[in-house]
Enzyme design. Structure first.
Site, PDB file in Angstrom:
ATOM      1  N   ASP A 146       0.676  -1.099  -0.145  1.00  0.00           N
ATOM      2  CA  ASP A 146       0.091   0.029  -0.204  1.00  0.00           C
ATOM      3  C   ASP A 146       0.901   1.243  -0.139  1.00  0.00           C
ATOM      4  OD1 ASP A 146      -2.687   1.619   0.784  1.00  0.00           O
ATOM      5  OD2 ASP A 146      -1.339   1.920   2.447  1.00  0.00           O
TER       6      ASP A 146
ATOM      7  N   ASP B  73      -0.345   5.195   0.798  1.00  0.00           N
ATOM      8  CA  ASP B  73      -0.578   6.124   1.801  1.00  0.00           C
ATOM      9  C   ASP B  73      -0.568   5.472   3.134  1.00  0.00           C
ATOM     10  OD1 ASP B  73      -0.792   8.867   2.784  1.00  0.00           O
ATOM     11  OD2 ASP B  73      -2.806   8.741   2.280  1.00  0.00           O
TER      12      ASP B  73
END
Ligand SMILES: O=C(O)COP(=O)(O)O
Ligand SMILES: [Mg+2]
Length: 338
Positions: free
Chosen positions: A57, A59
């Site tokens: 991922d 953010d």
């Protein structure tokens, strides 16, 4: 999924530490999360040697908005230089895939375009694959518009749209007379200009059962501790409620976002690690795809959330539990041999 998390959070309010202790003996039946910093170094190294592909991922794991999370560049680049395939997989829809690439490269990540999976790009390509030839009404940002432009699909809706002449004006002059008959899909992503007129227009288009309804992602909020910035999920929920139908979600945890990597045998699920900061998107995607999962505590969910879910009984809740936990991705550096 929103309701699952809401229920979990509600339930957690009534959970005391004493209850935690009493149920500890039954925990061997639950999926256990390895807290990597509490294990012998060799055990962590052996665990890492299981993976030749990593999906991370962005953010909350690699960066927070425009700030790099300390140590993440070193870890990711070591993974890449060790020959592992590293994919950046973000639910954020505000940028194009190329814009994410330059953001990541400018920060210092040694990543290439084909290793970026982002939701505006996924949405545009979904429509392209189905040979969509109408117009898209966008609740969202320029990233979606640019990705649609790139595949030759016309669209409009990005930017402010406020209730200037009041509700009667909106109904009489826009909804009744000015809807675009060419609209064949509505895409909902993150939109800082989200407004009542946009909601009314989107749902008026969606009132036609043939109008496609796509959402980039359902993240409830952005990772932030000092205040709450509602995420795309809050906007999607609002449109779904008014439209009285669900959107097709492009991003995590929908396994379609990385299915081609598995189908084309580019990655092998048992040898793939999914790293994330949000359990109901990142970890759930990993679990649904048969990957091992690592939660890091620099974003939305923390080890305390995992401990609450370990005690809950439903199969759906257990899918949120990661295989491993680290306070931050940079903590892995000591375990990766160069
Ligand atoms: O921007 C979002 O909503 C989420 O982005 P992420 O998937 O990179 O955490
Ligand atoms: Mg995240």
């Amino acid at each position: 999924m929103l309701s699952v998390v809401t229920n979990l959070l509600r339930r957690s309010v009534f959970t005391s530490t004493a209850t935690l202790g009493r149920k500890a003996s039954a925990m061997h039946l639950e999926k256990q999360t390895k807290e990597l910093l509490k294990l012998p170094a060799q055990e962590v190294k052996d665990w890492l040697s299981n993976f030749d592909a990593i999906l991370t991922d962005c953010d909350g794991v690699l960066w927070l908005y425009s700030d790099v999370i300390e140590g993440s560049i070193e870890v990711v680049n070591k993974f890449i230089h060790s020959g592992r395939k590293v994919y950046f997989i973000t639910n954020n829809s505000t940028k194009t895939r190329e814009e994410f690439l330059s953001k990541a490269q400018q920060m210092g990540f040694c990543v290439d375009t084909d290793k970026i999976i982002s939701t505006a790009h996924l949405a545009a390509n979904y429509l392209k694959r189905m040979e969509f030839n109408k117009t898209v009404y966008i609740i969202g940002s320029s990233g979606i518009k640019k990705e649609l432009d790139a595949v030759g699909i016309s669209s409009f809706g990005v930017g402010p749209d406020t209730l200037n002449g009041g509700l009667k004006n909106l109904v009489d002059n826009e909804l009744k007379r000015n809807l675009n008959s060419e609209v064949g899909a509505v895409i909902v992503g993150f939109d800082e200009h989200f407004s009542f007129p946009k909601l009314a227009k989107a749902t008026s288009y969606l009132n036609n059962a043939e109008c496609l309804f796509l959402a980039t992602n359902t993240d409830e909020r952005f990772p932030m501790t000092s205040c709450v910035i509602p995420g795309t999920g809050s906007i999607v929920r609002s449109v779904e409620t008014a439209a009285e139908r669900p959107a097709l979600v492009m991003g995590k945890p929908n396994t379609a976002c990385c299915k081609h990597l598995i189908d084309d045998k580019i990655i092998v699920p048992e040898r793939t690690l999914m790293i994330g900061d949000r359990c109901n998107t990142d970890i759930l995607l990993g679990t649904n795809c048969g990957f091992q999962t690592l939660l890091v505590g620099t974003g939305v969910h923390k080890m305390e959330d995992v401990q609450k879910w370990q005690k809950s009984g439903t199969a759906e809740e257990k899918k949120l539990i990661p295989d491993a936990y680290l306070p931050r991705l940079g903590d892995l550096l000591q375990f990766i041999d160069s």
